[in-house]
Structures are given as structure tokens and as C-alpha cells.
Scaffold this motif. Structure first.
Motif, PDB file in Angstrom:
ATOM      1  N   MET A  95       3.320 -11.096  -3.888  1.00  0.00           N
ATOM      2  CA  MET A  95       3.417 -12.327  -2.977  1.00  0.00           C
ATOM      3  C   MET A  95       4.878 -12.359  -2.815  1.00  0.00           C
ATOM      4  O   MET A  95       5.545 -13.276  -2.203  1.00  0.00           O
ATOM      5  CB  MET A  95       2.970 -13.588  -3.550  1.00  0.00           C
ATOM      6  CG  MET A  95       1.470 -13.813  -3.402  1.00  0.00           C
ATOM      7  SD  MET A  95       1.099 -15.268  -3.746  1.00  0.00           S
ATOM      8  CE  MET A  95       0.896 -15.357  -5.548  1.00  0.00           C
TER       9      MET A  95
ATOM     10  N   VAL B 117       6.044 -18.335  -7.926  1.00  0.00           N
ATOM     11  CA  VAL B 117       5.297 -17.616  -7.085  1.00  0.00           C
ATOM     12  C   VAL B 117       6.233 -16.568  -6.267  1.00  0.00           C
ATOM     13  O   VAL B 117       5.844 -15.515  -6.301  1.00  0.00           O
ATOM     14  CB  VAL B 117       4.605 -18.389  -6.263  1.00  0.00           C
ATOM     15  CG1 VAL B 117       3.853 -17.570  -4.925  1.00  0.00           C
ATOM     16  CG2 VAL B 117       3.615 -19.089  -6.853  1.00  0.00           C
TER      17      VAL B 117
ATOM     18  N   PHE C 174       0.251 -17.840 -13.647  1.00  0.00           N
ATOM     19  CA  PHE C 174       1.165 -16.558 -13.267  1.00  0.00           C
ATOM     20  C   PHE C 174       1.055 -15.443 -14.358  1.00  0.00           C
ATOM     21  O   PHE C 174       1.089 -14.284 -13.973  1.00  0.00           O
ATOM     22  CB  PHE C 174       2.288 -17.008 -12.588  1.00  0.00           C
ATOM     23  CG  PHE C 174       3.113 -15.886 -12.083  1.00  0.00           C
ATOM     24  CD1 PHE C 174       2.901 -15.413 -10.776  1.00  0.00           C
ATOM     25  CD2 PHE C 174       4.240 -15.543 -12.879  1.00  0.00           C
ATOM     26  CE1 PHE C 174       3.657 -14.460 -10.399  1.00  0.00           C
ATOM     27  CE2 PHE C 174       5.112 -14.142 -12.522  1.00  0.00           C
ATOM     28  CZ  PHE C 174       4.879 -14.139 -11.145  1.00  0.00           C
TER      29      PHE C 174
ATOM     30  N   ILE D 207      -0.915 -14.599 -16.845  1.00  0.00           N
ATOM     31  CA  ILE D 207      -2.027 -13.957 -17.258  1.00  0.00           C
ATOM     32  C   ILE D 207      -2.681 -12.993 -16.017  1.00  0.00           C
ATOM     33  O   ILE D 207      -3.509 -12.303 -16.336  1.00  0.00           O
ATOM     34  CB  ILE D 207      -3.265 -14.754 -17.625  1.00  0.00           C
ATOM     35  CG1 ILE D 207      -3.564 -15.820 -16.459  1.00  0.00           C
ATOM     36  CG2 ILE D 207      -3.103 -15.593 -18.861  1.00  0.00           C
ATOM     37  CD1 ILE D 207      -4.771 -16.348 -16.543  1.00  0.00           C
ATOM     38  N   MET D 208      -1.690 -12.651 -15.011  1.00  0.00           N
ATOM     39  CA  MET D 208      -2.082 -11.946 -13.829  1.00  0.00           C
ATOM     40  C   MET D 208      -2.024 -10.555 -14.382  1.00  0.00           C
ATOM     41  O   MET D 208      -1.172  -9.882 -15.058  1.00  0.00           O
ATOM     42  CB  MET D 208      -1.042 -11.853 -12.842  1.00  0.00           C
ATOM     43  CG  MET D 208      -1.586 -11.334 -11.487  1.00  0.00           C
ATOM     44  SD  MET D 208      -0.329 -11.975 -10.164  1.00  0.00           S
ATOM     45  CE  MET D 208       1.315 -11.823 -10.880  1.00  0.00           C
TER      46      MET D 208
ATOM     47  N   ARG E 172      -3.193  -7.569 -12.308  1.00  0.00           N
ATOM     48  CA  ARG E 172      -2.555  -6.704 -11.274  1.00  0.00           C
ATOM     49  C   ARG E 172      -1.247  -7.048 -10.747  1.00  0.00           C
ATOM     50  O   ARG E 172      -1.009  -8.277 -10.425  1.00  0.00           O
ATOM     51  CB  ARG E 172      -3.578  -6.650 -10.011  1.00  0.00           C
ATOM     52  CG  ARG E 172      -4.985  -6.512 -10.381  1.00  0.00           C
ATOM     53  CD  ARG E 172      -5.777  -6.036  -9.292  1.00  0.00           C
ATOM     54  NE  ARG E 172      -6.150  -7.607  -8.678  1.00  0.00           N
ATOM     55  CZ  ARG E 172      -6.702  -7.621  -7.399  1.00  0.00           C
ATOM     56  NH1 ARG E 172      -7.021  -6.633  -6.969  1.00  0.00           N
ATOM     57  NH2 ARG E 172      -6.899  -9.003  -6.950  1.00  0.00           N
TER      58      ARG E 172
ATOM     59  N   ARG F 107       0.706  -5.291  -8.603  1.00  0.00           N
ATOM     60  CA  ARG F 107       0.903  -4.884  -7.431  1.00  0.00           C
ATOM     61  C   ARG F 107       1.018  -5.955  -6.489  1.00  0.00           C
ATOM     62  O   ARG F 107       0.309  -6.893  -6.442  1.00  0.00           O
ATOM     63  CB  ARG F 107       0.022  -3.896  -6.948  1.00  0.00           C
ATOM     64  CG  ARG F 107      -0.002  -2.500  -7.731  1.00  0.00           C
ATOM     65  CD  ARG F 107      -1.077  -1.685  -7.278  1.00  0.00           C
ATOM     66  NE  ARG F 107      -2.541  -2.368  -7.966  1.00  0.00           N
ATOM     67  CZ  ARG F 107      -3.529  -2.169  -7.047  1.00  0.00           C
ATOM     68  NH1 ARG F 107      -3.494  -1.955  -5.872  1.00  0.00           N
ATOM     69  NH2 ARG F 107      -4.705  -2.929  -7.669  1.00  0.00           N
ATOM     70  N   ASP F 108       1.911  -5.813  -5.331  1.00  0.00           N
ATOM     71  CA  ASP F 108       2.238  -6.808  -4.306  1.00  0.00           C
ATOM     72  C   ASP F 108       1.293  -6.394  -3.171  1.00  0.00           C
ATOM     73  O   ASP F 108       1.299  -5.564  -2.299  1.00  0.00           O
ATOM     74  CB  ASP F 108       3.391  -6.820  -3.803  1.00  0.00           C
ATOM     75  CG  ASP F 108       4.381  -7.413  -4.559  1.00  0.00           C
ATOM     76  OD1 ASP F 108       5.613  -6.954  -4.700  1.00  0.00           O
ATOM     77  OD2 ASP F 108       4.098  -8.340  -5.450  1.00  0.00           O
TER      78      ASP F 108
ATOM     79  N   TRP G 297      -0.485  -8.781  -1.014  1.00  0.00           N
ATOM     80  CA  TRP G 297      -0.640  -9.583   0.413  1.00  0.00           C
ATOM     81  C   TRP G 297       0.428 -10.535   0.417  1.00  0.00           C
ATOM     82  O   TRP G 297       1.332 -10.862  -0.517  1.00  0.00           O
ATOM     83  CB  TRP G 297      -1.756 -10.266   0.573  1.00  0.00           C
ATOM     84  CG  TRP G 297      -2.429 -10.963  -0.727  1.00  0.00           C
ATOM     85  CD1 TRP G 297      -3.396 -10.301  -1.517  1.00  0.00           C
ATOM     86  CD2 TRP G 297      -2.209 -12.205  -1.168  1.00  0.00           C
ATOM     87  NE1 TRP G 297      -3.687 -11.391  -2.431  1.00  0.00           N
ATOM     88  CE2 TRP G 297      -3.065 -12.429  -2.239  1.00  0.00           C
ATOM     89  CE3 TRP G 297      -1.315 -13.272  -0.582  1.00  0.00           C
ATOM     90  CZ2 TRP G 297      -3.046 -13.553  -3.027  1.00  0.00           C
ATOM     91  CZ3 TRP G 297      -1.271 -14.446  -1.426  1.00  0.00           C
ATOM     92  CH2 TRP G 297      -2.156 -14.699  -2.448  1.00  0.00           C
TER      93      TRP G 297
ATOM     94  N   ALA H  28      -0.884 -23.836  -5.131  1.00  0.00           N
ATOM     95  CA  ALA H  28      -0.078 -22.771  -5.909  1.00  0.00           C
ATOM     96  C   ALA H  28      -1.037 -22.088  -7.040  1.00  0.00           C
ATOM     97  O   ALA H  28      -1.281 -20.935  -7.208  1.00  0.00           O
ATOM     98  CB  ALA H  28       0.979 -23.180  -6.533  1.00  0.00           C
TER      99      ALA H  28
ATOM    100  N   LEU I  46      -2.691 -18.395  -7.082  1.00  0.00           N
ATOM    101  CA  LEU I  46      -2.849 -17.472  -8.266  1.00  0.00           C
ATOM    102  C   LEU I  46      -4.015 -16.984  -8.874  1.00  0.00           C
ATOM    103  O   LEU I  46      -4.318 -15.871  -9.213  1.00  0.00           O
ATOM    104  CB  LEU I  46      -1.900 -18.387  -9.356  1.00  0.00           C
ATOM    105  CG  LEU I  46      -0.388 -18.290  -8.910  1.00  0.00           C
ATOM    106  CD1 LEU I  46       0.172 -19.106  -9.905  1.00  0.00           C
ATOM    107  CD2 LEU I  46       0.072 -16.882  -8.812  1.00  0.00           C
TER     108      LEU I  46
ATOM    109  N   LYS J 227      -5.434 -14.533  -6.287  1.00  0.00           N
ATOM    110  CA  LYS J 227      -4.719 -13.349  -6.605  1.00  0.00           C
ATOM    111  C   LYS J 227      -5.295 -12.451  -7.839  1.00  0.00           C
ATOM    112  O   LYS J 227      -5.325 -11.201  -7.900  1.00  0.00           O
ATOM    113  CB  LYS J 227      -3.219 -13.440  -6.741  1.00  0.00           C
ATOM    114  CG  LYS J 227      -2.758 -12.147  -6.214  1.00  0.00           C
ATOM    115  CD  LYS J 227      -1.153 -12.375  -6.570  1.00  0.00           C
ATOM    116  CE  LYS J 227      -0.546 -10.862  -6.233  1.00  0.00           C
ATOM    117  NZ  LYS J 227       0.985 -11.081  -6.515  1.00  0.00           N
ATOM    118  N   ASN J 228      -5.579 -13.215  -8.780  1.00  0.00           N
ATOM    119  CA  ASN J 228      -6.061 -12.650  -9.978  1.00  0.00           C
ATOM    120  C   ASN J 228      -7.567 -12.111  -9.765  1.00  0.00           C
ATOM    121  O   ASN J 228      -7.928 -10.959 -10.573  1.00  0.00           O
ATOM    122  CB  ASN J 228      -6.196 -13.599 -11.163  1.00  0.00           C
ATOM    123  CG  ASN J 228      -4.880 -13.648 -11.749  1.00  0.00           C
ATOM    124  OD1 ASN J 228      -4.159 -12.910 -11.386  1.00  0.00           O
ATOM    125  ND2 ASN J 228      -4.580 -14.805 -12.345  1.00  0.00           N
TER     126      ASN J 228
END
Lengths: 156, 87
Positions: A1, A51, A146, A148-149, A151, A153-154, A156, B71, B75, B78-79
């Protein structure tokens, strides 16, 4: 992002949002809003910063920021300010107002006035502690979402 | 146009906006667009609170509803995936 649009918008908007949140917390006894509203606005500014930045930068920054300590300071400080009222009075008694204490202890004028910041007694202190607690709690929620993400990669 | 006419026109417009953004948030198949529609819903609702003379609630609604939950939803999306999956 982390696209260029989001980075540039964050550079301009995030300081304004953080200053506005601090203003709402500090002027909680004069204008609409208070600890919870200012803390929510401040936390949304921090969420924007989280973000818009990269995973490693956010992780290294918030490893040093003691969010749980801030939350404990908020709760204990609120109760401590309430317990100050035990000095001869009852729980939550506002003993600093009109007492001449240099910080927030000024004499409250009567009648219509523009609103003076140096009044209010224990109320501004309680607003500040509630604001610290709310911004630490809401920021930690967004931070957990945020971090625990999986992936990185960016896309989008 | 006096104040009461302006007040009622604003009420009708806000009601239509709330209804449209809520229906749009349910109908969209792309989840990111649905989340943006929910943020718009929250913003219009905070305007309604302000018109009804509750600026405290309006600030809380704008900060939490339009800022933080958006937000969090973004997020979470996105996960996972940004398309609605029907089993």
C-alpha cells in the motif's frame, strides 16, 4: 500500500491530524470533544502513518514505543487523579479548580467568556490520561492487524 | 429560505445519502469498494449528528467510524482476498 499518492498525502495530512487530536484532548473542558474523541482522532492519524510506511520501518519504530505502558499510565493516572479527591472530600472531588495551582488551577470567570485554557482543575488531567489510554489501545489494535500480515508484497 | 426549511431539506438529503451508501455497501462485490462505501456512510452519519447538535458524538463517529474501522477493514482485506467468496 506504499504508493506515491499515499506517501505524499500522508506527509501533508498526518501532522495536521496529530495536532488536531492533541488540540481536542487539551481543550476537552472548553470545546466539544474530550479524551476519547481526541484519542480516536490521534490514533487515526497514527493508523495513517502505519498504513503508509513499510513493514520493517513500522516494526522497528513500535518496538521502542511502549504502548502497553501508555495504556497502564492512562488507567492508573485517571484513578490517581480521582483519588486526589480523598484529601478531605469524596472520590472524584475536583480539588484543583480555583485553587491557584499553576497548571489548570486558575480561577474560573463567571458569565460569558471566550474560554480560558488554564481552568478546569482535574478535568484536563483526566482528559489527558483518557486520551493517552485511548490512543495507545486503538493504535495497538491497528498495529496488530498490520504486523500479522503474511504477504509483504505491495499488490495495490 | 429560513432555518427550518434548510434543516428539513438537509434531513431529507442526509437520509437519502445514508440509505444509498448503505445499499451500495451491501451490493458491491468488490470488498474494498464496500469498505469505502461504509466510510462514506459513517461520514454522512457524523454530519447528521452535527446537524442534530451533538458535536461530541460527531467527532467520535468521524474519528472511529471513518478513520480507524476503515484502516482495520483494509488491513484485514489485504491479508485475505478482496473478492466476495460465495460457498
Amino acid at each position: 500500500m506504499t504508493t506515491t499518492i499515499i506517501k505524499t498525502t500522508t506527509k501533508i495530512l498526518a501532522p495536521l491530524i496529530l495536532v488536531f487530536g492533541s488540540y481536542i484532548i487539551l481543550h476537552g473542558h472548553l470545546t466539544p470533544g474530550g479524551g476519547f474523541q481526541g484519542g480516536a482522532v490521534f490514533a487515526s492519524g497514527l493508523a495513517l502513518l502505519i498504513v503508509a510506511n513499510k513493514y520493517d520501518a513500522v516494526k522497528s519504530l513500535f518496538e521502542k514505543a511502549p504502548l502497553s505502558v501508555f495504556e497502564s499510565i492512562g488507567a492508573l493516572g485517571f484513578l490517581g487523579m480521582a483519588c486526589l479527591g480523598f484529601a478531605g472530600y469524596t472520590f472524584f472531588k475536583n480539588i484543583i479548580a480555583n485553587s491557584g495551582f499553576p497548571l489548570f488551577g486558575g480561577k474560573t470567570p463567571t458569565g460569558i467568556n471566550p474560554g480560558y485554557l488554564n481552568t478546569g482543575g482535574t478535568l484536563p488531567y483526566m482528559n489527558i490520561f483518557v486520551g493517552i489510554k485511548v490512543l495507545a489501545g486503538l493504535t495497538s489494535i491497528v498495529l496488530v492487524f498490520f504486523l500479522i500480515m503474511r504477504r509483504e508484497r505491495d499488490e495495490w | 429560505m429560513n432555518f427550518m426549511e434548510f434543516f428539513w431539506i438537509l434531513q431529507v438529503l442526509i437520509g437519502i445519502g445514508l440509505l444509498v451508501s448503505a445499499i451500495v455497501a451491501i451490493r458491491f462485490k468488490n470488498l474494498i469498494m464496500a469498505v469505502i462505501a461504509m466510510a462514506v456512510f459513517s461520514l454522512i452519519l457524523s454530519l447528521e449528528f452535527y446537524v442534530l447538535q451533538a458535536p461530541d458524538v460527531a467527532i467520535a463517529e468521524a474519528g472511529v467510524g471513518a478513520g480507524l474501522t476503515t484502516a482495520m477493514y483494509l488491513l484485514a482485506i489485504k491479508n485475505t482476498t478482496d473478492e466476495e467468496v460465495i460457498e
